[in-house]
Design an enzyme around this catalytic site. Structure first.
Site, PDB file in Angstrom:
ATOM      1  N   ASP A  95       0.814  -1.211   0.000  1.00  4.05           N
ATOM      2  CA  ASP A  95       0.000   0.000   0.000  1.00  4.05           C
ATOM      3  C   ASP A  95       0.847   1.260   0.000  1.00  4.05           C
ATOM      4  O   ASP A  95       0.479   2.257  -0.633  1.00  4.05           O
ATOM      5  CB  ASP A  95      -0.910   0.026   1.234  1.00  4.05           C
ATOM      6  CG  ASP A  95      -2.214  -0.717   1.031  1.00  4.05           C
ATOM      7  OD1 ASP A  95      -2.410  -1.308  -0.045  1.00  4.05           O
ATOM      8  OD2 ASP A  95      -3.039  -0.718   1.968  1.00  4.05           O
ATOM      9  N   HIS A 137      -5.953   8.525   5.815  1.00  4.03           N
ATOM     10  CA  HIS A 137      -5.675   7.292   6.569  1.00  4.03           C
ATOM     11  C   HIS A 137      -4.413   7.377   7.430  1.00  4.03           C
ATOM     12  O   HIS A 137      -4.243   6.561   8.346  1.00  4.03           O
ATOM     13  CB  HIS A 137      -5.525   6.101   5.624  1.00  4.03           C
ATOM     14  CG  HIS A 137      -6.782   5.720   4.906  1.00  4.03           C
ATOM     15  ND1 HIS A 137      -7.963   5.469   5.563  1.00  4.03           N
ATOM     16  CD2 HIS A 137      -7.034   5.537   3.572  1.00  4.03           C
ATOM     17  CE1 HIS A 137      -8.887   5.158   4.670  1.00  4.03           C
ATOM     18  NE2 HIS A 137      -8.357   5.197   3.465  1.00  4.03           N
ATOM     19  N   HIS A 175     -13.812   4.965   1.572  1.00  2.91           N
ATOM     20  CA  HIS A 175     -13.176   4.355   2.737  1.00  2.91           C
ATOM     21  C   HIS A 175     -13.359   5.231   3.973  1.00  2.91           C
ATOM     22  O   HIS A 175     -13.356   6.460   3.873  1.00  2.91           O
ATOM     23  CB  HIS A 175     -11.673   4.149   2.483  1.00  2.91           C
ATOM     24  CG  HIS A 175     -11.374   3.322   1.279  1.00  2.91           C
ATOM     25  ND1 HIS A 175     -11.121   3.878   0.037  1.00  2.91           N
ATOM     26  CD2 HIS A 175     -11.284   1.978   1.112  1.00  2.91           C
ATOM     27  CE1 HIS A 175     -10.888   2.909  -0.842  1.00  2.91           C
ATOM     28  NE2 HIS A 175     -10.987   1.758  -0.210  1.00  2.91           N
ATOM     29  N   TYR A 306      -9.761   6.087  -8.273  1.00  3.26           N
ATOM     30  CA  TYR A 306      -8.787   5.308  -9.027  1.00  3.26           C
ATOM     31  C   TYR A 306      -9.258   5.008 -10.444  1.00  3.26           C
ATOM     32  O   TYR A 306      -8.613   4.260 -11.164  1.00  3.26           O
ATOM     33  CB  TYR A 306      -8.443   4.031  -8.226  1.00  3.26           C
ATOM     34  CG  TYR A 306      -8.084   4.412  -6.812  1.00  3.26           C
ATOM     35  CD1 TYR A 306      -6.864   5.037  -6.546  1.00  3.26           C
ATOM     36  CD2 TYR A 306      -8.999   4.282  -5.769  1.00  3.26           C
ATOM     37  CE1 TYR A 306      -6.558   5.483  -5.269  1.00  3.26           C
ATOM     38  CE2 TYR A 306      -8.692   4.720  -4.492  1.00  3.26           C
ATOM     39  CZ  TYR A 306      -7.469   5.316  -4.246  1.00  3.26           C
ATOM     40  OH  TYR A 306      -7.180   5.771  -2.979  1.00  3.26           O
TER      41      TYR A 306
END
Length: 398
Positions: A95, A137, A175, A306
């Site tokens: 990631d 994140h 997310h 994306y």
């Protein structure tokens, strides 16, 4: 330049942008800097950039970054940028692969969101946007989910330090906005709202309705977990059932939004089913909310997304245009010059022809008693969070 206004609303907008943002590059990776490049070229070709003030980003310094991250983590990011084999602190994973110049590229994006926050709070602009930001994140001591430095947390801390008493953060990425929520989970000055795909089905696996904050911050974390397959009408029904009421009750001085567009039906990493038209409607609703409850003070960032060719450039061009108060008609044709430039680069994929996908969302208003997964999710969030904000979870007017 003249600042545009719509219906008497002040929509002076600053875009913080520099070519240095393209240096945040993990290589062969979903978070491709090309998505930023194509957004800027499409916005430019449609004349949207002419309606914005463009500000060159300045990197965040160590003092600013240490308000978000620990010193050992900053040292790790510096070390990783010089060592292609580095592993640790969430770096050197699939990631978050390391790359040369990682620290400087990450600090530039973080600094850009800080500048955007100062533009809004100082009154230099009514709205400000950093489409390279939204790296929601990243945690205090680790990289996570393609995110090295949490620019959103830095922007919110900047607003608080500058004098904001209450900041509302709305995250519409597919997310869960876990890093931002974690930073302010016990802070009553910051309301965090995250709308995301049900975490039982998607990374990072957090963000259920009962996650409501702790201590003095109890009630200031709001999570709305949406079932896979949720499309425009359902998503917008959920948004209007939770977000405006919660934000209005909190009465923020400024609205901060993470505008990830990986909710799109073609996104390769998730399972919601919005169209560009639905995403455009979400930005319109956020814009109206900023003017209604925060005096128009609106800081927007990018985030996930994306679908590099067919989604991100269109959707974020709509975001930029909406912020100026002069939205783009979704029936507008994509300029041939934009598509031709991609063809010259060897792109043979199907490219969009219009700025929309030909569907006007028609969401129904939420009412208690629905038995669908979506309606049960809305009810769970309202039931967990609304009483703590002084709202009636059963009253659709709240």
């Amino acid at each position: 330049m003249g600042w545009p206004q719509e219906n008497g609303s002040d929509c002076r907008t600053t875009l913080v942008w520099g070519q240095g943002y393209l240096g945040y590059d993990f290589g062969e990776h979903p978070l491709a800097p090309l998505r930023l490049e194509l957004t800027m070229s499409l916005a430019r070709s449609l004349g949207v950039l002419d309606r914005l003030a463009v500000l060159e980003p300045v990197p965040a310094g160590d003092t600013e970054l240490l308000s978000v991250h620990g010193p050992d983590y900053l040292a790790a990011v510096r070390a990783a940028g010089a060592d292609p084999g580095y592993q640790g602190f969430g770096l050197g994973t699939a990631d978050n692969p390391v790359f040369p110049g990682m620290f400087s590229a990450s600090a530039l994006i973080a600094g850009g969101s800080r500048q955007a926050a100062l533009q809004v709070w100082s009154g230099a602009a009514r709205h400000a946007v950093n489409i390279a930001g939204g790296l929601h994140h990243a945690m205090r001591d680790s990289a996570a989910g393609f995110c090295v430095f949490n620019d959103v947390v830095l922007a919110i801390r900047t607003l608080l330090d500058a004098g904001a008493q209450r900041v509302a953060y709305v995250d519409i990425d597919v997310h869960h906005g876990d890093g931002v929520e974690a930073a302010f989970y016990d802070d009553p000055r910051v309301l965090t709202i995250s709308m995301h795909q049900d975490p039982r089905t998607l990374y990072p696996g957090t963000g259920m309705a009962w996650d409501i904050g702790t201590g003095a911050g109890e009630g200031t974390a709001v999570n709305l977990a949406l079932p896979p397959g949720t499309s425009d009408d359902g998503w917008l029904r959920a948004f209007h059932a939770v977000v405006p009421g919660a934000v209005t009750a909190f009465a923020p001085d400024v609205l901060v939004t993470q505008c990830g567009c990986d909710t799109h039906h073609e996104d390769p990493l998730a399972d919601l089913a919005l169209t560009v038209d639905g995403q455009r409607a979400a930005y319109m609703a956020l814009h109206q909310l900023a003017h209604r409850v925060a005096g128009g003070r609106w800081l927007a960032t990018g985030g996930g997304g994306y679908g590099v060719l067919r989604c991100v450039p269109r959707t974020w061009t709509h975001l930029l245009a909406e912020m100026t108060g002069q939205p783009i008609d979704p029936r507008t044709e994509i300029p041939p010059s934009w598509s031709d430039a991609l063809r010259r680069r060897g792109v043979n994929a199907a490219l969009p022809q219009l700025m929309g996908e030909g569907r006007e969302p028609e969401p129904q208003l939420w009412a208690p008693g629905g038995e669908s997964w979506l309606d049960r999710s809305i009810w769970a969030t309202r039931n967990a969070s609304f009483p703590l904000l002084g709202l009636d979870p059963q009253d659709p007017r709240d």
